[in-house]
Design a protein around this motif. Structure first.
Motif: not given
Length: 177
Positions: A142-161
């Motif tokens: 889930v972390n790998a798949m959800a992190g692929q969304d182009p709008s994901y910003d790791p500065n706003k939310m860590p990948i684990a969260q």
């Protein structure tokens, strides 16, 4: 391959959900890998045709000489060429269950660029649970798949969260609904 307690815990015997997760994760991970570089060692050569003919447009009537030679075909209309048709991908209809999941993600602070990735993740979560895939393995995918969304910003939310949010929301609004 995931190692746990010194034993290899591969995907064999995990069911269709794990296989689907690998396929989805591979596609999503490779989507970002497409560059314009090549590792080819040689460049293919293209041969051009030696017989080319161009269509011409004329407003005068063709003469008898034109019909007896091997000239290119002529047209007497001045119509513009047909418009190019751009193919579009048909997006599946969003069901009420899908929308509830997307709305719950938004309420938890997750912004998505399109519903494709989040809905694929939600489907994976539900199928993996049905196939008794371990929560740790589900979380990893889930972390790998959800992190692929182009709008994901790791500065706003860590990948684990982000991954945990997807799992929680899917369990509350998507699975068994």
């Amino acid at each position: 391959m995931l190692r746990t307690s010194g034993k290899a815990a591969g995907l064999a015997g995990r069911g269709a959900a794990a296989g689907a997760a690998v396929a989805i994760a591979s596609v999503l991970l490779l989507t970002g890998c497409g560059g314009n570089d090549s590792t080819a060692s040689s460049t293919p050569t293209l041969k051009t045709s030696t017989t080319t003919a161009a269509a011409t447009t004329t407003t005068s009537a063709p003469s008898i000489a034109d019909s007896t030679t091997n000239a290119a075909p002529t047209t007497t209309t001045n119509e513009p060429p047909p418009a190019a048709v751009t193919p579009t991908l048909a997006t599946p209809k969003i069901t009420a269950k899908d929308q509830a999941f997307l709305d719950a993600l938004k309420a938890r602070g997750v912004t998505v660029s399109s519903p494709d990735i989040p809905l694929a993740v939600a489907n994976y979560i539900c199928q993996a649970k049905k196939s008794n895939v371990s929560p740790q393995e589900i979380q990893t995918y889930v972390n790998a798949m959800a992190g692929q969304d182009p709008s994901y910003d790791p500065n706003k939310m860590p990948i684990a969260q982000l991954g945990q949010t997807y799992v929680d929301v899917a369990n509350q609004t998507y699975c068994n609904k």
